[in-house]
Design an enzyme around this catalytic site. Structure first.
Site, PDB file in Angstrom:
ATOM      1  N   GLN A 285      23.887  23.321 -56.268  1.00  0.00           N
ATOM      2  CA  GLN A 285      22.524  23.516 -54.913  1.00  0.00           C
ATOM      3  C   GLN A 285      21.725  24.893 -55.829  1.00  0.00           C
ATOM      4  O   GLN A 285      20.988  25.168 -55.630  1.00  0.00           O
ATOM      5  CB  GLN A 285      23.146  24.179 -53.832  1.00  0.00           C
ATOM      6  CG  GLN A 285      23.459  23.004 -52.709  1.00  0.00           C
ATOM      7  CD  GLN A 285      24.024  23.298 -51.356  1.00  0.00           C
ATOM      8  OE1 GLN A 285      25.573  24.396 -51.809  1.00  0.00           O
ATOM      9  NE2 GLN A 285      23.365  23.475 -50.517  1.00  0.00           N
TER      10      GLN A 285
ATOM     11  N   CYS B 185      21.803  21.454 -43.832  1.00  0.00           N
ATOM     12  CA  CYS B 185      22.348  21.910 -45.221  1.00  0.00           C
ATOM     13  C   CYS B 185      21.314  22.761 -45.765  1.00  0.00           C
ATOM     14  O   CYS B 185      20.047  22.785 -45.923  1.00  0.00           O
ATOM     15  CB  CYS B 185      22.136  20.562 -46.594  1.00  0.00           C
ATOM     16  SG  CYS B 185      22.517  20.996 -48.369  1.00  0.00           S
ATOM     17  N   LEU B 186      21.767  23.970 -46.917  1.00  0.00           N
ATOM     18  CA  LEU B 186      20.483  25.002 -47.887  1.00  0.00           C
ATOM     19  C   LEU B 186      19.544  23.460 -48.147  1.00  0.00           C
ATOM     20  O   LEU B 186      18.647  24.517 -49.064  1.00  0.00           O
ATOM     21  CB  LEU B 186      21.151  25.941 -47.744  1.00  0.00           C
ATOM     22  CG  LEU B 186      22.022  26.751 -47.287  1.00  0.00           C
ATOM     23  CD1 LEU B 186      22.482  27.948 -48.549  1.00  0.00           C
ATOM     24  CD2 LEU B 186      21.290  27.431 -46.245  1.00  0.00           C
TER      25      LEU B 186
ATOM     26  N   GLY C 212      28.302  27.610 -46.588  1.00  0.00           N
ATOM     27  CA  GLY C 212      28.597  27.526 -47.816  1.00  0.00           C
ATOM     28  C   GLY C 212      27.542  27.402 -49.251  1.00  0.00           C
ATOM     29  O   GLY C 212      26.721  26.882 -48.904  1.00  0.00           O
TER      30      GLY C 212
ATOM     31  N   HIS D 218      31.850  19.465 -46.440  1.00  0.00           N
ATOM     32  CA  HIS D 218      30.117  19.229 -47.148  1.00  0.00           C
ATOM     33  C   HIS D 218      30.053  19.315 -48.358  1.00  0.00           C
ATOM     34  O   HIS D 218      29.427  19.126 -49.396  1.00  0.00           O
ATOM     35  CB  HIS D 218      29.339  19.969 -46.298  1.00  0.00           C
ATOM     36  CG  HIS D 218      28.121  20.091 -46.298  1.00  0.00           C
ATOM     37  ND1 HIS D 218      27.244  19.891 -45.333  1.00  0.00           N
ATOM     38  CD2 HIS D 218      27.636  21.292 -47.395  1.00  0.00           C
ATOM     39  CE1 HIS D 218      25.912  20.514 -46.000  1.00  0.00           C
ATOM     40  NE2 HIS D 218      25.834  20.863 -46.746  1.00  0.00           N
ATOM     41  N   GLU D 219      30.730  20.915 -48.897  1.00  0.00           N
ATOM     42  CA  GLU D 219      30.506  21.253 -49.994  1.00  0.00           C
ATOM     43  C   GLU D 219      31.441  20.166 -51.502  1.00  0.00           C
ATOM     44  O   GLU D 219      31.003  20.667 -52.408  1.00  0.00           O
ATOM     45  CB  GLU D 219      31.437  22.597 -50.356  1.00  0.00           C
ATOM     46  CG  GLU D 219      30.312  23.413 -49.478  1.00  0.00           C
ATOM     47  CD  GLU D 219      28.984  24.050 -49.286  1.00  0.00           C
ATOM     48  OE1 GLU D 219      28.851  23.691 -49.920  1.00  0.00           O
ATOM     49  OE2 GLU D 219      28.522  23.684 -48.507  1.00  0.00           O
TER      50      GLU D 219
ATOM     51  N   HIS E  40      29.077  17.822 -51.992  1.00  0.00           N
ATOM     52  CA  HIS E  40      27.940  18.183 -52.467  1.00  0.00           C
ATOM     53  C   HIS E  40      28.345  18.137 -54.161  1.00  0.00           C
ATOM     54  O   HIS E  40      27.734  17.290 -55.230  1.00  0.00           O
ATOM     55  CB  HIS E  40      27.569  19.918 -52.487  1.00  0.00           C
ATOM     56  CG  HIS E  40      26.874  19.721 -51.637  1.00  0.00           C
ATOM     57  ND1 HIS E  40      25.019  19.314 -51.565  1.00  0.00           N
ATOM     58  CD2 HIS E  40      26.352  20.331 -50.675  1.00  0.00           C
ATOM     59  CE1 HIS E  40      24.249  19.951 -50.896  1.00  0.00           C
ATOM     60  NE2 HIS E  40      25.028  20.919 -50.047  1.00  0.00           N
TER      61      HIS E  40
HETATM   62 ZN   LIG Z   1      24.450  21.352 -48.214  1.00  0.00          ZN
END
Ligand SMILES: [Zn+2]
Length: 154
Positions: A35, A77-78, A30, A119-120, A123
């Site tokens: 991000q 998380c990226l 995701g 999660h997204e 963000h």
């Molecule tokens: Zn994330």
């Protein structure tokens, strides 16, 4: 807080394509537009990480309609590489939003997909998974990141 999308044009399509490529090359399941530095309410999700085209979801202005139950498992998380922790998320959610052309979308998400949506959407609201941990754990992670940054490893 990311801004709602009101114009559904070719530019938006390009951004989505770029996000999908970024998500796959990470690799991740995701990605939220903020991000990659864009403050708009756009998210891409694909539990198969590009293996199954049917699982790709591109959603604008995602909103949680209903949310049920709780699941707790390891999450990363990226945007915070190398750190993972157990996070509580809903088990089942109904999400609404629009596709890249501005058409209404309604998605029922369970298990990992519900975790990913939660999660997204976090963000897009400016919340990271570490914000959902205890303040002690959050401080520990922040201190580790500071240490790594000082050593030039972050
Ligand atoms: Zn994330």
């Amino acid at each position: 807080m990311s801004k709602p999308i009101s114009v559904f044009n070719g530019e938006l399509g390009k951004i989505a394509k770029n996000m999908i490529e970024t998500m796959y090359s990470a690799p991740g399941i995701g990605l939220a537009a903020n991000q990659i530095g864009l403050n708009i309410r756009l998210a891409t999700l694909d539990l198969s990480v590009g293996e199954d085209p049917a699982q790709l979801i591109v959603i604008c202005n995602p909103e949680i309609v209903t949310s049920e139950g709780e699941q707790k498992s390891e999450e990363g998380c990226l945007s915070i590489p190398e750190f993972t922790d157990k996070v509580v998320r809903p088990c089942k959610m109904i999400i609404k939003g629009q596709n890249i052309h501005g058409e209404e979308l309604k998605i029922e998400a369970t298990e990992l997909l519900a975790r990913c949506f939660s999660h997204e959407i976090d963000h897009l609201d400016g919340i990271l998974f570490i914000d959902r941990l205890s303040s002690l754990k959050k401080t520990l992670i922040r201190n580790k990141i500071k240490k790594l940054a000082k050593a030039g490893e972050w």
